[in-house]
Design an enzyme around this catalytic site. Structure first.
Site, short mmCIF file in Angstrom:
data_model
loop_
_atom_site.label_atom_id
_atom_site.label_comp_id
_atom_site.label_asym_id
_atom_site.label_seq_id
_atom_site.Cartn_x
_atom_site.Cartn_y
_atom_site.Cartn_z
N LYS A 36 10.61 -0.22 -11.82
CA LYS A 36 9.64 -0.64 -12.58
C LYS A 36 10.37 0.21 -13.89
CE LYS A 36 5.55 -1.98 -10.05
NZ LYS A 36 3.88 -1.53 -10.60
N HIS B 19 7.38 -1.43 -7.29
CA HIS B 19 6.31 -1.98 -6.68
C HIS B 19 7.01 -2.09 -5.26
CE1 HIS B 19 4.90 -6.09 -5.89
NE2 HIS B 19 5.87 -6.81 -5.32
N ASN C 191 4.22 3.60 -12.23
CA ASN C 191 3.94 3.50 -11.07
C ASN C 191 5.48 3.77 -10.21
OD1 ASN C 191 3.45 1.31 -10.35
ND2 ASN C 191 1.41 1.87 -9.72
N TYR D 56 2.48 -11.38 -11.82
CA TYR D 56 1.33 -10.38 -11.17
C TYR D 56 -0.31 -11.55 -11.71
CZ TYR D 56 3.31 -5.86 -11.20
OH TYR D 56 4.02 -5.30 -10.57
N GLU E 270 8.31 -14.12 -3.02
CA GLU E 270 8.12 -12.75 -4.26
C GLU E 270 10.05 -12.88 -3.86
OE1 GLU E 270 4.55 -10.04 -4.45
OE2 GLU E 270 6.60 -8.99 -3.70
N1 UDP Z 1 -1.87 -1.24 -11.62
C1 UDP Z 1 -2.48 -1.05 -13.41
N2 UDP Z 1 -3.64 -0.37 -13.03
C2 UDP Z 1 -5.08 0.04 -12.06
C3 UDP Z 1 -3.80 -0.75 -11.01
C4 UDP Z 1 -3.05 -1.32 -10.98
O1 UDP Z 1 -2.36 -0.80 -14.45
O2 UDP Z 1 -6.14 -0.20 -12.16
C5 UDP Z 1 -0.91 -1.62 -12.04
C6 UDP Z 1 0.00 -0.89 -11.70
O3 UDP Z 1 1.53 -0.88 -11.95
C7 UDP Z 1 0.20 -1.74 -9.72
C8 UDP Z 1 0.29 -2.58 -10.40
O4 UDP Z 1 -0.77 -2.80 -11.58
O5 UDP Z 1 1.50 -0.84 -9.60
C9 UDP Z 1 -0.52 -4.11 -9.13
O6 UDP Z 1 -1.29 -2.97 -8.62
P1 UDP Z 1 -1.77 -3.59 -7.20
O7 UDP Z 1 -2.60 -3.36 -7.09
O8 UDP Z 1 -0.77 -4.54 -6.64
O9 UDP Z 1 -0.97 -2.44 -6.59
P2 UDP Z 1 0.63 -2.10 -5.51
O10 UDP Z 1 0.30 -3.10 -4.85
O11 UDP Z 1 1.89 -2.40 -7.02
O12 UDP Z 1 0.20 -0.53 -4.57
#
Ligand code: UDP
Length: 140
Positions: A11, A117, A114, A51, A128
């Site tokens: 990211k 992905h 974070n 997303y 994807e």
């Molecule tokens: N995210 C965020 N706030 C939240 C939860 C998720 O900004 O409260 C963002 C974060 O970058 C995350 C992405 O949205 O990686 C997708 O969320 P998901 O729940 O799919 O988490 P992941 O699969 O990436 O762990």
């Protein structure tokens, strides 16, 4: 266990801090091979589509802004049980909850920024990968 492919994104917070090599080293040390990779600027439409499952969530607009704020590195990773293995290597979404040694524990700045992905299922991995890569770009 069969060889599998998963989709990964480094990211904008990771590319900004020059972490591409360090994160790839973690993948490689843990048995995942980078079989396709390109650095792109994701468009707003690409980020919104990618997303789309989160479009009703309160963090959606901020997430789209973040993902289009700088370069990302889109990747295909290959290895035994690659989807689940990459989820383990990445760690929990919120770095505060991520286990020691995971990429998000090591590098993530926040729950949004974070660093990585990774697909959450083999079905989503296939969708994807096909969204960002042509078959000929993947060299296993
Ligand atoms: N995210 C965020 N706030 C939240 C939860 C998720 O900004 O409260 C963002 C974060 O970058 C995350 C992405 O949205 O990686 C997708 O969320 P998901 O729940 O799919 O988490 P992941 O699969 O990436 O762990």
């Amino acid at each position: 266990m069969a060889t599998e492919r998963t989709f990964s994104i480094l990211k904008p917070d990771a590319t900004r801090r020059n972490l591409t090599g360090k994160i790839n080293a973690v993948f490689e040390e843990q048995g995942l091979r980078v079989v396709a990779q390109k650095r792109i600027l994701m468009s707003k439409l690409q980020a919104e589509t990618f997303y789309g499952v989160h479009k009703e969530r309160p963090f959606f607009n901020d997430l789209v802004s973040f993902m289009t704020s700088g370069p990302v590195v889109v990747q295909v990773l290959e290895g035994e049980n690659a989807v689940a293995k990459n989820r383990e290597i990445m760690g929990a979404t919120n770095p505060a909850n991520a286990a020691e040694g995971t990429i998000r524990k090591l590098f993530a700045e926040s729950i949004e920024a974070n660093s990585v992905h990774g697909s959450d299922s083999p079905e989503n991995a296939a969708i994807e990968i096909a969204y960002f890569f042509a078959g000929l770009e993947i060299v296993g």
